[in-house]
Motif scaffolding. Structure first.
Motif, PDB file in Angstrom:
ATOM      1  N   LYS A 151       0.734  -1.106   0.009  1.00 53.07           N
ATOM      2  CA  LYS A 151      -0.083   0.154   0.038  1.00 53.07           C
ATOM      3  C   LYS A 151       0.905   1.379   0.113  1.00 53.07           C
ATOM      4  O   LYS A 151       0.579   2.218  -0.790  1.00 53.07           O
ATOM      5  N   ASP A 152       1.794   1.349   0.842  1.00 47.81           N
ATOM      6  CA  ASP A 152       2.853   2.415   0.715  1.00 47.81           C
ATOM      7  C   ASP A 152       3.543   2.701  -0.308  1.00 47.81           C
ATOM      8  O   ASP A 152       3.698   3.849  -0.760  1.00 47.81           O
ATOM      9  N   ASN A 174       1.066   3.908  -3.027  1.00 49.64           N
ATOM     10  CA  ASN A 174       0.735   5.432  -2.612  1.00 49.64           C
ATOM     11  C   ASN A 174       1.946   6.344  -3.008  1.00 49.64           C
ATOM     12  O   ASN A 174       1.806   7.557  -3.347  1.00 49.64           O
TER      13      ASN A 174
END
Length: 77
Positions: free
Chosen positions: A8-9, A12
């Motif tokens: 997810k990081d 993003n």
């Protein structure tokens, strides 16, 4: 393998249009890139991971150069 949070990081941190940039950089199918970034069906691929990191670094470097250029132009007397 990446944890769900790491994935997810990473996603993003990627700039707009990252999917096609990664795909072209490693010359893999859309499905391979899609599977790498899928949170449900994640399939780790070192080439895709490296390309994603390269795209992030290049994007950040470009942004920094643009900011420096902008400051130089705006603050010129």
């Amino acid at each position: 393998m990446l944890t769900q949070q790491e994935l997810k990081d990473l996603k993003n941190s990627l700039p707009y249009g990252y999917f096609s940039k990664v795909e072209k950089r490693v010359n893999v199918s859309k499905r391979t890139v899609s599977n790498f970034f899928s949170e449900k069906n994640h399939r780790y691929n070192t080439e895709v991971h490296k390309a994603a990191l390269d795209v992030i670094e290049e994007s950040k470097e470009l942004i920094n150069r643009l900011k420096m250029r902008q400051n130089k132009i705006v603050n010129a007397k």
